[in-house]
Design an enzyme around this catalytic site. Sequence first.
Site, PDB file in Angstrom:
ATOM      1  N   HIS A 232     -80.202  -1.810  62.718  1.00 41.75           N
ATOM      2  CA  HIS A 232     -79.290  -1.083  63.616  1.00 41.75           C
ATOM      3  C   HIS A 232     -79.477   0.433  63.465  1.00 41.75           C
ATOM      4  O   HIS A 232     -79.657   1.148  64.461  1.00 41.75           O
ATOM      5  CB  HIS A 232     -77.863  -1.518  63.244  1.00 41.75           C
ATOM      6  CG  HIS A 232     -76.747  -0.792  63.916  1.00 41.75           C
ATOM      7  ND1 HIS A 232     -75.876  -1.419  64.778  1.00 41.75           N
ATOM      8  CD2 HIS A 232     -76.300   0.493  63.825  1.00 41.75           C
ATOM      9  CE1 HIS A 232     -74.962  -0.555  65.202  1.00 41.75           C
ATOM     10  NE2 HIS A 232     -75.192   0.619  64.634  1.00 41.75           N
ATOM     11  N   GLU A 233     -79.456   0.922  62.229  1.00 42.70           N
ATOM     12  CA  GLU A 233     -79.518   2.374  62.012  1.00 42.70           C
ATOM     13  C   GLU A 233     -80.873   2.948  62.412  1.00 42.70           C
ATOM     14  O   GLU A 233     -80.956   4.060  62.934  1.00 42.70           O
ATOM     15  CB  GLU A 233     -79.205   2.703  60.547  1.00 42.70           C
ATOM     16  CG  GLU A 233     -77.814   2.314  60.086  1.00 42.70           C
ATOM     17  CD  GLU A 233     -76.694   2.969  60.889  1.00 42.70           C
ATOM     18  OE1 GLU A 233     -76.929   4.000  61.533  1.00 42.70           O
ATOM     19  OE2 GLU A 233     -75.584   2.409  60.881  1.00 42.70           O
ATOM     20  N   HIS A 236     -80.826   3.711  65.968  1.00 38.91           N
ATOM     21  CA  HIS A 236     -80.258   5.040  66.268  1.00 38.91           C
ATOM     22  C   HIS A 236     -81.299   6.135  66.031  1.00 38.91           C
ATOM     23  O   HIS A 236     -81.436   7.077  66.823  1.00 38.91           O
ATOM     24  CB  HIS A 236     -79.060   5.332  65.351  1.00 38.91           C
ATOM     25  CG  HIS A 236     -77.803   4.594  65.671  1.00 38.91           C
ATOM     26  ND1 HIS A 236     -77.324   4.428  66.949  1.00 38.91           N
ATOM     27  CD2 HIS A 236     -76.878   3.993  64.857  1.00 38.91           C
ATOM     28  CE1 HIS A 236     -76.175   3.760  66.912  1.00 38.91           C
ATOM     29  NE2 HIS A 236     -75.897   3.474  65.660  1.00 38.91           N
ATOM     30  N   PRO A 253     -69.427   6.037  83.919  1.00 43.25           N
ATOM     31  CA  PRO A 253     -70.770   6.433  84.336  1.00 43.25           C
ATOM     32  C   PRO A 253     -71.277   7.682  83.620  1.00 43.25           C
ATOM     33  O   PRO A 253     -72.471   7.925  83.567  1.00 43.25           O
ATOM     34  CB  PRO A 253     -70.606   6.689  85.848  1.00 43.25           C
ATOM     35  CG  PRO A 253     -69.145   6.918  86.044  1.00 43.25           C
ATOM     36  CD  PRO A 253     -68.441   6.135  84.996  1.00 43.25           C
ATOM     37  N   THR A 262     -78.922  -3.507  79.111  1.00 42.02           N
ATOM     38  CA  THR A 262     -77.855  -3.936  78.201  1.00 42.02           C
ATOM     39  C   THR A 262     -76.553  -3.966  78.997  1.00 42.02           C
ATOM     40  O   THR A 262     -76.182  -2.972  79.618  1.00 42.02           O
ATOM     41  CB  THR A 262     -77.701  -2.972  77.000  1.00 42.02           C
ATOM     42  OG1 THR A 262     -77.577  -1.635  77.486  1.00 42.02           O
ATOM     43  CG2 THR A 262     -78.887  -3.070  76.070  1.00 42.02           C
ATOM     44  N   ASP A 294     -74.422  -9.898  60.637  1.00 40.22           N
ATOM     45  CA  ASP A 294     -75.878  -9.880  60.532  1.00 40.22           C
ATOM     46  C   ASP A 294     -76.517 -11.143  61.095  1.00 40.22           C
ATOM     47  O   ASP A 294     -77.511 -11.087  61.819  1.00 40.22           O
ATOM     48  CB  ASP A 294     -76.297  -9.731  59.063  1.00 40.22           C
ATOM     49  CG  ASP A 294     -76.294  -8.272  58.613  1.00 40.22           C
ATOM     50  OD1 ASP A 294     -75.728  -7.431  59.339  1.00 40.22           O
ATOM     51  OD2 ASP A 294     -76.857  -7.977  57.538  1.00 40.22           O
TER      52      ASP A 294
HETATM   53 ZN   LIG Z   1     -74.341   2.426  64.816  1.00 36.23          ZN
END
Ligand SMILES: [Zn+2]
Length: 419
Positions: A232-233, A236, A253, A262, A294
Amino acid sequence: MKSWIGALLLLWVILPHFSMGQIYPRCPTENKDPKSREIDPLESFAFLKFQKFIASSFNADTGGIIIIPVVVHVIHLYNDEMPGAETNISNAQVLSQIRILNEDYRRLLGSPGYNENPIGADTEIEFCLANQDPSGGFTTGITRDTTSRSNLKYPEDNAYIKSKSYWPPEQYLNIWTIPSLNANSLGYAQFPWKFDQQPLTDGVVIVHRFFGDAGSADFESNPYNKGRTTTHEVGHWLGLKHIWGDITGCGFPDLPDSIDDTPDALTSNYGCKPGNFSCGSEDMVENYLDYSNDSCMNIFTLGQKKMMRYILTSGDYPFRSSVRASEGSCNSIVESKIDLRLIPTSDPNILILQGLEPSTPYSIEVVFSSGKRVGTFQGISRLDGTALLRIEDFFKGMVILRVAEQNKAPRALKAVLIF
Ligand SMILES: [Zn+2]
């Protein structure tokens, strides 16, 4: 009132290893300033650039596999911990996380990162532990430093953590493991568009017991003990934001995640709730950029792949484009849970496979993570149970070595081969 009690009891059942009522926001990485809560204008600008770029002729499926060298800085409590004890996590735990990153980012068949969703992507991004430090010397890709602070906080301690050990972000993905974070956060990352403002803190921070799936990431870290916090990180770090857009509500928007495939979602999802419906569509609770458990996660979408590969290849973020493995910059060994090991030699084209039956005929089939066969080795192992493998004819990337020996059950070894 009764229903509230019921909800709390349910939460206690779902999260049996955490204190009742505690909510674990997976990470405080979002599109707002952590103090002012203002939306970051840098992000809006970055997404405009992304949209403009993909509207041109950008094709995320070209350019081949990108391998990113990683350095893991283990920041542990200063109490004479040996590697493998408490917060001073073992090399094996670090390696387990690298394996999970590769399974998830490559949507590896037969691994928890595999999915059959038609918009599920093999991002063609891989990770390896660096084997050259910034001065060109040999490294395991793991550093160890101590801290006396057991209650680290974001953003207050961000610069402090990273000042302990920091390798050039133009060449490495820096990951720090730390003793704890904000009492109940799992990790955080720095978006690529923050680099110019914050060049000394680029990278990803993970609490040690949510890193990988071995060692301190044991059953007590359940349901966050499968290494998906780092997946996940790192998302980012490669420009992805939370799929619900960091704001509770539908149809904002001005706050898109800028990814067209997504689905819009009301808010983050906890636990594992496939079929949860909000904002007129089914939430993608399996997405790595949600907050699900997880074991619930297994997908990056094709749109998310587009964003990550744009960040890595467009040139709009030159400090990301330069983070690529080059010859000799990666350790070839990813992980083996069995007794087979690949050992580098002074010749980058030759690896030693260790752990074979001594003086026994062997056959090794090498396949890509997609299942495509790359080649085979055959021979008789040496007296010490090793064999020399010449890899010069193979393409670089993550492979699986399927090892068959006379009178022995087949074994398999995953590795990232660099040459
Ligand atoms: Zn996050």
